[in-house]
Scaffold this active site. Structure first.
Site, PDB file in Angstrom:
ATOM      1  N   LEU A 170      -5.037   0.369 -39.774  1.00 36.47           N
ATOM      2  CA  LEU A 170      -6.650   0.314 -39.434  1.00 36.47           C
ATOM      3  C   LEU A 170      -6.412   0.657 -38.285  1.00 36.47           C
ATOM      4  CD1 LEU A 170      -8.543  -2.555 -40.767  1.00 36.47           C
ATOM      5  CD2 LEU A 170      -9.002  -0.484 -40.967  1.00 36.47           C
ATOM      6  N   ASP A 171      -7.349   1.623 -37.740  1.00 37.89           N
ATOM      7  CA  ASP A 171      -7.203   1.653 -35.728  1.00 37.89           C
ATOM      8  C   ASP A 171      -6.910   0.086 -35.289  1.00 37.89           C
ATOM      9  OD1 ASP A 171      -7.113   5.002 -36.697  1.00 37.89           O
ATOM     10  OD2 ASP A 171      -8.771   5.003 -36.495  1.00 37.89           O
ATOM     11  N   ARG A 172      -6.050   0.849 -34.310  1.00 41.41           N
ATOM     12  CA  ARG A 172      -6.638  -0.330 -33.516  1.00 41.41           C
ATOM     13  C   ARG A 172      -8.158  -0.848 -32.825  1.00 41.41           C
ATOM     14  NH1 ARG A 172      -3.407  -0.618 -27.534  1.00 41.41           N
ATOM     15  NH2 ARG A 172      -4.343  -2.631 -26.919  1.00 41.41           N
ATOM     16  N   THR A 212     -10.992  -0.307 -34.728  1.00 41.74           N
ATOM     17  CA  THR A 212     -11.767  -0.641 -35.737  1.00 41.74           C
ATOM     18  C   THR A 212     -11.480  -2.170 -36.624  1.00 41.74           C
ATOM     19  OG1 THR A 212     -11.208   1.391 -36.653  1.00 41.74           O
ATOM     20  CG2 THR A 212     -11.961  -0.072 -38.076  1.00 41.74           C
TER      21      THR A 212
END
Length: 241
Positions: free
Chosen positions: A53-55, A57
């Protein structure tokens, strides 16, 4: 303390908060705190991130507790046998539903097919002037990416000119400034709400869910959305026969 939404002898899933890196990354050297490290210390056991997961998100993030389980579930991801559901708030009025076909270039310069399905849950118009407009319009959407490319949802919604609020650098800087000045909000409004997969040991379907962050909920109220997003069940997970 990380919020654990599911745990058994083979897996542990958390509700990752916005701003937390999954693991050490050369492109984010300004922190020494990672989900892998925090969860390992919390449960006193080594963990293997199954996906990313993106930082920026928040939401469901799954870890395997052994490498055989890790390989099995990563194969499910690679073969599109899992389903991921995201919620986001976008600038403007998005279409009622749609599929975005837009290839993305990875960090090695290779072009990769990328597909995102989405539907608009609700639109809102509030009495907040923006630019030459007397009001501001936003959409609450549900997205189910078919592929899993880096920053896929962020890039795809920017591509159709409905960027995710709070996204940098793919979003709208003027909107981000508005949210920061009016609501003191600098969070990206993208949440990984649900992950569905087949448990490699029990062979049963797992539906893992993560509740919205306080900031996402606050902004839904501020933007006057009335749609009631589903909440995770009383149990930390749902297992289907």
């Amino acid at each position: 303390m990380l919020e654990i939404v599911y745990q058994d002898d083979h897996f542990v899933a958390i509700n990752k908060p916005n701003g937390l890196l999954v693991h050490r990354s050369p492109i984010a050297s300004n922190t020494d705190t990672y989900a892998v490290q925090l969860l390992r210390d919390q449960i006193d056991q080594y963990v293997h991130p199954v996906h990313r997961l993106d930082r920026k998100t928040s939401g469901v993030l799954l870890f395997a507790l052994d490498k055989d389980v890790l390989r099995n579930v990563q194969e499910q991801f690679a073969n599109h046998q899992t389903k991921k559901t995201y919620w986001a708030i976008l600038r403007g009025y998005s279409a009622q539903e749609g599929t975005i076909y837009y290839a993305l270039t990875n960090e090695k310069g290779k072009s990769q097919e990328a597909i995102t399905n989405y539907k608009t849950l609700e639109t809102t118009e509030i009495d907040v002037p923006f630019g030459k407009h007397a009001t501001s319009r936003y959409s609450l959407i549900e997205a189910t990416p078919v592929t899993g490319r880096m920053h896929q949802l962020r890039k795809h919604f920017a591509h159709i000119l409905h960027p995710i609020i709070g996204d940098r650098p793919h979003g709208c800087n003027k909107q981000n400034k508005l949210f920061l000045e009016k609501w003191q909000m600098g969070t990206m409004l993208l949440h990984a709400a649900k992950l569905e997969l087949v448990h490699p040991i029990s062979k049963k379907k797992l539906i893992l869910e993560a509740k919205l962050s306080t900031e996402f909920s606050r902004m839904m109220k501020a933007l006057e959305f009335e749609y009631q997003l589903p909440r995770p069940k009383d149990l930390p997970y749902k297992e289907l026969p």
